[in-house]
Scaffold this motif. Structure first.
Motif: not given
Length: 258
Positions: A24, A31, A47, A50-51, A53, A92, A95, A119-120, A123
């Protein structure tokens, strides 16, 4: 034997959490850059980050995910995905499940977590269930996202299912939005997240398989707001039957399908 396994599991969980944060932190600058491009373009970019990640973290901790589609997924058409909710790791694994522009509906409380919360917030669409006004604002945001051609994800149970049955009862929100916007519902079964991380316990992540099954879409043509309950129950029955057929691990007493 448990006295030997438990210390190893705790070490594995520490390893998983350290990696969670390290990856992260590695991606966080991207991000921040993406956040300057607005809610739509920036949100889509976040998004995708995040994918990335998830593509790093899950294989490194030994969780291998696979999707199965009863009907092919048309990525160019916005849909309202609804999924069962049995584990913290559900948030989690999405993603890895949804490889298309998406906004999930999530609890506002998580937006306050340092670093992750930034991030949350960028996204997903947050919801404060304690306030009718906040819930209405979240619904309006979901509709705006759908009008932009972006799919949304809702966990219609609202909270973890700890009943021992396939599903908890569903809230109406996703089904009402589907009818009001004319957007089809696509039910999704998360089959293994409970086994990977049962709710209510610390240091319980385990490596292994993760599967998601995309059931056939449910069109809402011909439905009116008077049919919200009928649509909700139709989707509930489809998902319940699918979870029973796949012998979901959290079901304490497997019902017999007629």
């Amino acid at each position: 034997m448990n006295y030997l396994v438990r210390p190893l599991q705790i070490l594995y969980n520490i390893y998983a959490m350290v990696l969670f944060v390290a990856i992260m932190l590695l991606l966080f600058p991207f991000v921040i850059i993406a956040s300057f491009f607005g809610k739509i373009k920036g949100g889509n970019a976040i998004w995708r980050i995040c994918c990335i990640w998830g593509d790093l973290w899950f294989p490194l901790i030994g969780i291998i995910h696979r999707n199965r589609f009863e009907v092919p997924l048309h990525k160019g058409e916005p849909q309202i995905f609804v999924a069962n909710h049995v584990s913290y790791i559900d948030a989690a694994i999405i993603v890895k499940v949804f490889r298309l522009p998406l906004r999930a509906l999530g609890k506002v409380e998580l937006s306050k977590v340092p670093l992750f919360g930034f991030i949350y917030r960028n996204a997903i669409v947050t919801v404060d269930r304690s306030s009718a006004g906040a819930r209405a604002k979240s619904v309006a945001q979901l509709k705006a996202v759908l009008r932009k051609g972006i799919s949304v994800l809702v966990f219609p149970e609202g909270t973890f299912n700890e009943t021992g049955g396939p599903l908890k009862s569903f809230y109406d929100g996703a089904f009402r939005v589907a009818i009001e916007t004319g957007t089809p519902i696509r039910p999704v079964l998360l089959l293994d997240t409970w086994s990977r991380m049962p709710p209510g316990k610390l240091f319980t992540i385990t490596p292994g398989r993760s599967r998601a099954v995309f059931l056939e879409p449910v069109p809402v043509d011909g439905y009116t707001l008077q049919d919200v309950a009928a649509l909700r129950e139709k989707v509930y029955a489809m998902m319940e039957a699918g979870l029973v057929a796949h012998k979901a691990a959290w079901i304490r007493q497997q019902p017999v399908l007629a």
